[in-house]
Scaffold this active site. Structure first.
Site, mmCIF file in Angstrom:
data_model
loop_
_atom_site.group_PDB
_atom_site.id
_atom_site.type_symbol
_atom_site.label_atom_id
_atom_site.label_comp_id
_atom_site.label_asym_id
_atom_site.label_seq_id
_atom_site.Cartn_x
_atom_site.Cartn_y
_atom_site.Cartn_z
ATOM 1 N N GLU A 165 0.845 -1.191 0.000
ATOM 2 C CA GLU A 165 0.000 0.000 0.000
ATOM 3 C C GLU A 165 0.885 1.248 0.000
ATOM 4 O O GLU A 165 1.937 1.272 0.652
ATOM 5 C CB GLU A 165 -0.885 -0.011 1.248
ATOM 6 C CG GLU A 165 -1.828 1.166 1.365
ATOM 7 C CD GLU A 165 -2.588 1.185 2.686
ATOM 8 O OE1 GLU A 165 -3.656 1.813 2.727
ATOM 9 O OE2 GLU A 165 -2.105 0.574 3.671
ATOM 10 N N LYS B 32 -10.319 0.465 -0.951
ATOM 11 C CA LYS B 32 -10.217 0.269 0.498
ATOM 12 C C LYS B 32 -11.447 0.807 1.207
ATOM 13 O O LYS B 32 -11.862 1.950 0.998
ATOM 14 C CB LYS B 32 -8.954 0.958 1.021
ATOM 15 C CG LYS B 32 -8.664 0.700 2.497
ATOM 16 C CD LYS B 32 -7.356 1.362 2.904
ATOM 17 C CE LYS B 32 -7.023 1.115 4.365
ATOM 18 N NZ LYS B 32 -5.766 1.794 4.762
ATOM 19 N N CYS C 156 -4.610 -3.342 4.317
ATOM 20 C CA CYS C 156 -4.170 -2.789 5.599
ATOM 21 C C CYS C 156 -5.219 -2.897 6.706
ATOM 22 O O CYS C 156 -5.543 -3.980 7.163
ATOM 23 C CB CYS C 156 -3.700 -1.345 5.395
ATOM 24 S SG CYS C 156 -2.583 -0.747 6.699
#
Length: 534
Positions: A103, A203, A236
């Site tokens: 990321e 995300k 993440c």
């Protein structure tokens, strides 16, 4: 990734008594659960595939708050993409079939919504026909990064997973459309070995990322490969939430996750490699995690994790990135019936799928692994105390003596520990419990049982961040969790991952058992998430 105001690094503030990680340099390591490997036998080569993850030290903008041109932004991003291409070619020589990059690795972080705009590629609608950016570069404007990634996949003849910032125009009639007329997303993209864009994921659980929008709907991004079947992807902070990290596994054919991350380590329970390995064990899947490499920000920790072994990298000293390559099973060992062919899933995984599908959970179904009954309680119990761990108020008891049985409870969760220490060290360990809503840097409900080494000999040092220890334990840790989603974590001295001997359910309790540690224990934990109470 920017903070709320877009002006500070994404660094978690630490209480002053927390110790800074010593970060001894650790080389790529492999741990095998010998008994399980012996039971499974040697995997045939055609039942495996070769994966790679790259922990990248990104070249960052010197002033991410300033407004620059698209040309200037591309100059910076191409420096990072040049490094990506070098790693792809190295991986290609090793026969890699899929590679994962981290990321924020291409554009960096610490932007505002406005200053990141020149770094964003246009993301076409996923409902359009298949698009190959390398072979069709003129089809859409502002797709230079996507084009380079697509060409890398072709050049390396491998699937390629990367993360970048993207933009999608929206109309004022869209009630969610931002005032500037566009959505900006933190996006994972997946290219097949022929350069075709086969998947994109936006995300969902942003971590103080003011430059990006949260998608109105959750992406459940799954892609198929000719070498290992179905993969899923998320990013993440997503790993701590049900959507999409857990829900994507409702598809029983998804046995592999690719995971770009920019994770800041926080011990004793949430170092990058801890949560990565815990997720792999909990769900019986292969987990390919690529973290960014910025040790000064506490950012390191990548790996290729399977339920029975891990290849990982954690290095707080070297400024260099690291390419990790490993050959792993197409069907993770945790999903294979040891007495039959690889096409059959074992009973434990079938029951996991029932839980994911929302079927009623029964204690009888949970009793997959048998363990000894709990010993009788100590006649004179050690003192109970409270200490801050992970910004939460844990209730703890000290672990004294060479052997014993301990219990500590809080808000309905009781944690138990039966332990034997071959030799005593001059270190304080404690058994802690937390059952409550975590509210710092995110809000989510946690149930945790943790055996941790304290930072010193005082009770107030329990919960501090430490990485070195000498205390050896044989132990059995268990708790009466109300959630089915529990991540086993086992970390020893020098940020070394260990494999539990056993994990599972017994009489309504989830347990972790381990003997014969290779080095001193830092953390043994059962980290549970109660998603419905977030």
């Amino acid at each position: 990734v920017p903070g709320e105001g877009g002006t500070s690094w994404r660094r978690r503030p630490k209480p002053r008594e927390f110790l800074i990680m010593s970060g001894a340099s650790r080389q790529l390591a492999l741990f095998l659960c010998v008994c399980s490997v012996a039971a499974l036998g040697v995997q045939a080569e055609d039942a495996q595939y070769v994966a790679a993850v790259y922990e990248h030290r990104s070249i960052l903008s010197l002033d991410p708050l300033s407004l620059i041109s698209r040309t200037q932004a591309l100059e910076l991003m191409n420096q990072n993409l040049d490094i990506y291409e070098q790693q792809v070619m190295i991986a290609a020589q090793k026969g890699v079939q899929i590679i994962v990059f981290p990321e924020d690795g291409i554009h960096g972080f610490n932007f505002t919504r406005i200053s990141i705009y020149p770094f964003l590629d246009l993301m076409p609608s996923p409902h359009l026909d298949k698009w190959n950016p390398c072979l069709e570069p003129q089809r859409f404007n502002d797709t230079e990064v996507l084009q380079r990634l697509s060409c890398m996949a072709i050049k390396g003849q491998m699937f390629l997973v990367a993360n970048l910032g993207t933009k999608e125009p929206c109309h004022s009639s869209d009630p969610g459309c931002p005032d500037d007329g566009r959505y900006q997303f933190n996006t994972n993209v997946v290219f097949s070995s022929n350069g075709t864009l086969v998947s994109r994921y936006r995300k969902h659980n942003l971590y103080f990322e003011a430059a990006f929008d949260t998608p109105l709907e959750v992406d459940h991004s799954i892609f198929d490969t000719p070498f290992a079947g179905k993969f899923g992807t998320f990013t993440c902070f997503d790993i701590l939430f049900f959507e999409p990290a857990v829900s994507i596994l409702r598809d029983p054919e998804v046995k592999h996750i690719v995971y770009p991350t920019a994770w800041m380590n926080q011990l004793p329970l949430l170092a990058a490699i801890q949560i990565q390995r815990g997720f792999s064990i909990a769900f019986g899947i292969n987990f390919l995690a690529a973290n960014i490499h910025h040790p000064s920000l506490g950012m390191t920790g990548s790996g290729i994790h399977t339920p029975l072994k891990s290849f990982w990298h954690h290095d707080m000293e070297s400024p260099e990135g690291r390419l990790i390559i490993a050959q792993i099973a197409k069907n993770p060992p945790g999903l294979i019936s040891t007495g039959n062919t690889t096409s059959k899933m074992d009973i434990a995984h079938s029951k996991l799928l029932k839980i994911l599908a929302g079927d009623l959970y029964s204690e009888k179904d949970a009793e997959d692994i048998h363990c000894d009954g709990a010993p009788e309680g100590n006649m004179s119990a050690p003192p109970t105390f409270n200490s801050e761990m992970m910004y939460d108020n844990f209730t703890l008891v000290p672990v004294w003596g060479k052997e014993g049985y301990l219990q500590v409870c809080a808000d309905g969760l009781c944690c138990h520990l039966h332990y034997l220490r071959p030799t005593l060290s001059n270190e304080l360990y404690s058994l802690g419990v937390f059952d409550g809503l975590h509210t710092v840097h995110g809000t989510y409900y946690v149930q945790a049982c943790a055996l941790v080494k304290c930072g010193g000999l005082g009770f107030d040092t329990c919960g501090q961040e430490i990485t070195e220890s000498t205390g050896i334990f044989d132990f059995h840790l268990w708790g009466n969790f109300s959630t089915s989603y529990i991540f086993p974590m086992l970390l020893t001295s020098g940020m070394t991952l260990e494999t539990p001997d056993q994990v599972g359910w017994e009489n309504g309790h989830y347990f972790l058992r381990k003997s014969g540690l290779s080095s001193g224990l830092v953390t043994a934990a059962l980290y549970g998430r109660v998603y419905e109470r977030d």
